[in-house]
Scaffold this motif. Sequence first.
Motif, PDB file in Angstrom:
ATOM      1  N   ALA A  84      11.306  15.010   4.132  1.00 35.19           N
ATOM      2  CA  ALA A  84      12.536  14.534   4.753  1.00 35.19           C
ATOM      3  C   ALA A  84      12.312  13.978   6.155  1.00 35.19           C
ATOM      4  O   ALA A  84      13.200  13.324   6.712  1.00 35.19           O
ATOM      5  N   THR A  85      11.125  14.208   6.735  1.00 31.74           N
ATOM      6  CA  THR A  85      10.873  13.719   8.099  1.00 31.74           C
ATOM      7  C   THR A  85       9.503  13.065   8.209  1.00 31.74           C
ATOM      8  O   THR A  85       9.350  11.869   8.032  1.00 31.74           O
ATOM      9  N   THR A  86       8.475  13.867   8.478  1.00 34.59           N
ATOM     10  CA  THR A  86       7.150  13.304   8.756  1.00 34.59           C
ATOM     11  C   THR A  86       6.400  12.841   7.521  1.00 34.59           C
ATOM     12  O   THR A  86       5.561  11.952   7.599  1.00 34.59           O
ATOM     13  N   GLY A  87       6.681  13.454   6.381  1.00 33.50           N
ATOM     14  CA  GLY A  87       5.886  13.201   5.182  1.00 33.50           C
ATOM     15  C   GLY A  87       5.701  11.746   4.823  1.00 33.50           C
ATOM     16  O   GLY A  87       4.564  11.266   4.686  1.00 33.50           O
ATOM     17  N   PRO A  88       6.796  10.984   4.632  1.00 29.57           N
ATOM     18  CA  PRO A  88       6.641   9.580   4.247  1.00 29.57           C
ATOM     19  C   PRO A  88       5.891   8.744   5.274  1.00 29.57           C
ATOM     20  O   PRO A  88       5.156   7.822   4.913  1.00 29.57           O
ATOM     21  N   LEU A  89       6.078   9.043   6.550  1.00 30.06           N
ATOM     22  CA  LEU A  89       5.397   8.275   7.598  1.00 30.06           C
ATOM     23  C   LEU A  89       3.888   8.455   7.504  1.00 30.06           C
ATOM     24  O   LEU A  89       3.130   7.484   7.505  1.00 30.06           O
ATOM     25  N   ARG A  90       3.478   9.717   7.423  1.00 28.86           N
ATOM     26  CA  ARG A  90       2.048   9.988   7.335  1.00 28.86           C
ATOM     27  C   ARG A  90       1.458   9.483   6.024  1.00 28.86           C
ATOM     28  O   ARG A  90       0.349   8.958   5.983  1.00 28.86           O
ATOM     29  N   ALA A  91       2.202   9.682   4.935  1.00 29.33           N
ATOM     30  CA  ALA A  91       1.691   9.258   3.631  1.00 29.33           C
ATOM     31  C   ALA A  91       1.497   7.752   3.575  1.00 29.33           C
ATOM     32  O   ALA A  91       0.503   7.258   3.033  1.00 29.33           O
ATOM     33  N   ALA A  92       2.439   6.994   4.132  1.00 28.90           N
ATOM     34  CA  ALA A  92       2.333   5.539   4.115  1.00 28.90           C
ATOM     35  C   ALA A  92       1.092   5.069   4.859  1.00 28.90           C
ATOM     36  O   ALA A  92       0.347   4.197   4.387  1.00 28.90           O
ATOM     37  N   LEU A  93       0.839   5.655   6.019  1.00 24.50           N
ATOM     38  CA  LEU A  93      -0.339   5.278   6.808  1.00 24.50           C
ATOM     39  C   LEU A  93      -1.623   5.749   6.136  1.00 24.50           C
ATOM     40  O   LEU A  93      -2.618   5.015   6.082  1.00 24.50           O
ATOM     41  N   PRO A 113       0.848  -1.197   0.000  1.00 26.71           N
ATOM     42  CA  PRO A 113       0.000   0.000   0.000  1.00 26.71           C
ATOM     43  C   PRO A 113       0.880   1.243   0.000  1.00 26.71           C
ATOM     44  O   PRO A 113       1.929   1.268   0.644  1.00 26.71           O
ATOM     45  N   GLY A 114       0.468   2.259  -0.725  1.00 30.78           N
ATOM     46  CA  GLY A 114       1.264   3.482  -0.731  1.00 30.78           C
ATOM     47  C   GLY A 114       0.928   4.374  -1.894  1.00 30.78           C
ATOM     48  O   GLY A 114       0.087   4.050  -2.737  1.00 30.78           O
ATOM     49  N   GLY A 115       1.594   5.511  -1.952  1.00 31.59           N
ATOM     50  CA  GLY A 115       1.355   6.454  -3.024  1.00 31.59           C
ATOM     51  C   GLY A 115       2.105   7.742  -2.802  1.00 31.59           C
ATOM     52  O   GLY A 115       2.978   7.840  -1.920  1.00 31.59           O
ATOM     53  N   SER A 116       1.772   8.755  -3.574  1.00 34.88           N
ATOM     54  CA  SER A 116       2.461  10.040  -3.521  1.00 34.88           C
ATOM     55  C   SER A 116       2.176  10.795  -2.226  1.00 34.88           C
ATOM     56  O   SER A 116       1.096  10.658  -1.640  1.00 34.88           O
ATOM     57  N   LEU A 117       3.141  11.600  -1.809  1.00 35.16           N
ATOM     58  CA  LEU A 117       2.943  12.461  -0.655  1.00 35.16           C
ATOM     59  C   LEU A 117       2.021  13.618  -1.030  1.00 35.16           C
ATOM     60  O   LEU A 117       2.130  14.183  -2.121  1.00 35.16           O
ATOM     61  N   ASP A 118       1.115  13.955  -0.128  1.00 34.45           N
ATOM     62  CA  ASP A 118       0.282  15.132  -0.255  1.00 34.45           C
ATOM     63  C   ASP A 118       0.894  16.255   0.584  1.00 34.45           C
ATOM     64  O   ASP A 118       1.617  15.975   1.556  1.00 34.45           O
ATOM     65  N   PRO A 119       0.608  17.502   0.250  1.00 35.38           N
ATOM     66  CA  PRO A 119       1.163  18.612   1.041  1.00 35.38           C
ATOM     67  C   PRO A 119       0.873  18.496   2.528  1.00 35.38           C
ATOM     68  O   PRO A 119       1.720  18.819   3.364  1.00 35.38           O
ATOM     69  N   GLU A 120      -0.313  18.005   2.873  1.00 33.55           N
ATOM     70  CA  GLU A 120      -0.672  17.911   4.289  1.00 33.55           C
ATOM     71  C   GLU A 120       0.087  16.806   5.025  1.00 33.55           C
ATOM     72  O   GLU A 120       0.033  16.730   6.263  1.00 33.55           O
TER      73      GLU A 120
END
Length: 234
Positions: A101-110, A89-96
């Motif tokens: 470099a830090t929180t983005g990938p973690l939140r996007a993955a979930l 499961p996964g996809g592109s990062l959204d601005p929110e």
Amino acid sequence: MTRTDRTYGDSVTEVAVTTDGLPDWLTPVERAAQTVAPEQLSRFLPPASGDGRQSAVLVLFGEGPQGPELLLMERASSLRSHPGQPSFPGGSLDPEDGDPATTGPLRAALREAEEETGLDPSGVQLFGVLPRLYIPVSGFVVTSVLGWWRTPTPVGVVDPAETARVFTVPVADLTDPANRATAHHPSGHHGPAFLVGSALVWGFTAGVIDRILHFAGWERPWDRSKQVPLDWRA
């Protein structure tokens, strides 16, 4: 086990990465995530220019009837990027999602895992992050976020336009030499493949699984000369 807690973000939107309470069988994966270099995972690394579409996938380990397992999904055949392929499961990062470099990938993955499979993110414990890799064919820069499905919840297809099916694969099946092969694409690319759960797992997803099995010490000798040809439309 050495406890390694890292918290990202502010007090309201923080995202924790922790090994606290992780099952012992995941210790080799967690240790590998701390020490592996990008070059040990793939020859396709993010462009030095910084180009590429930032994205993240959730590599989610759970415990099923046959022991440790991984959550996978099959992308809808109508999608423009990697149609019909089994994937994390996964996809592109959204601005929110925040800083890539830090929180983005973690939140996007979930977030993406919830949107695609319906799982409850509150039952997922993030315990590691692999170095970013690159998928040249689609231009994605991918961060693989490692998770432990501490409290499993029902999963399934949320949007048929995005996902064809959601399924789990026992790690024992992934390490079984009988289920391993080398996939050959008409373009000339070749890489590891897994024939599991009535699916052929190849490409980026298979590459990450292959390296996790290797560096966790779970890999068993397999016949690398066994080839699986991929259709030109794959």
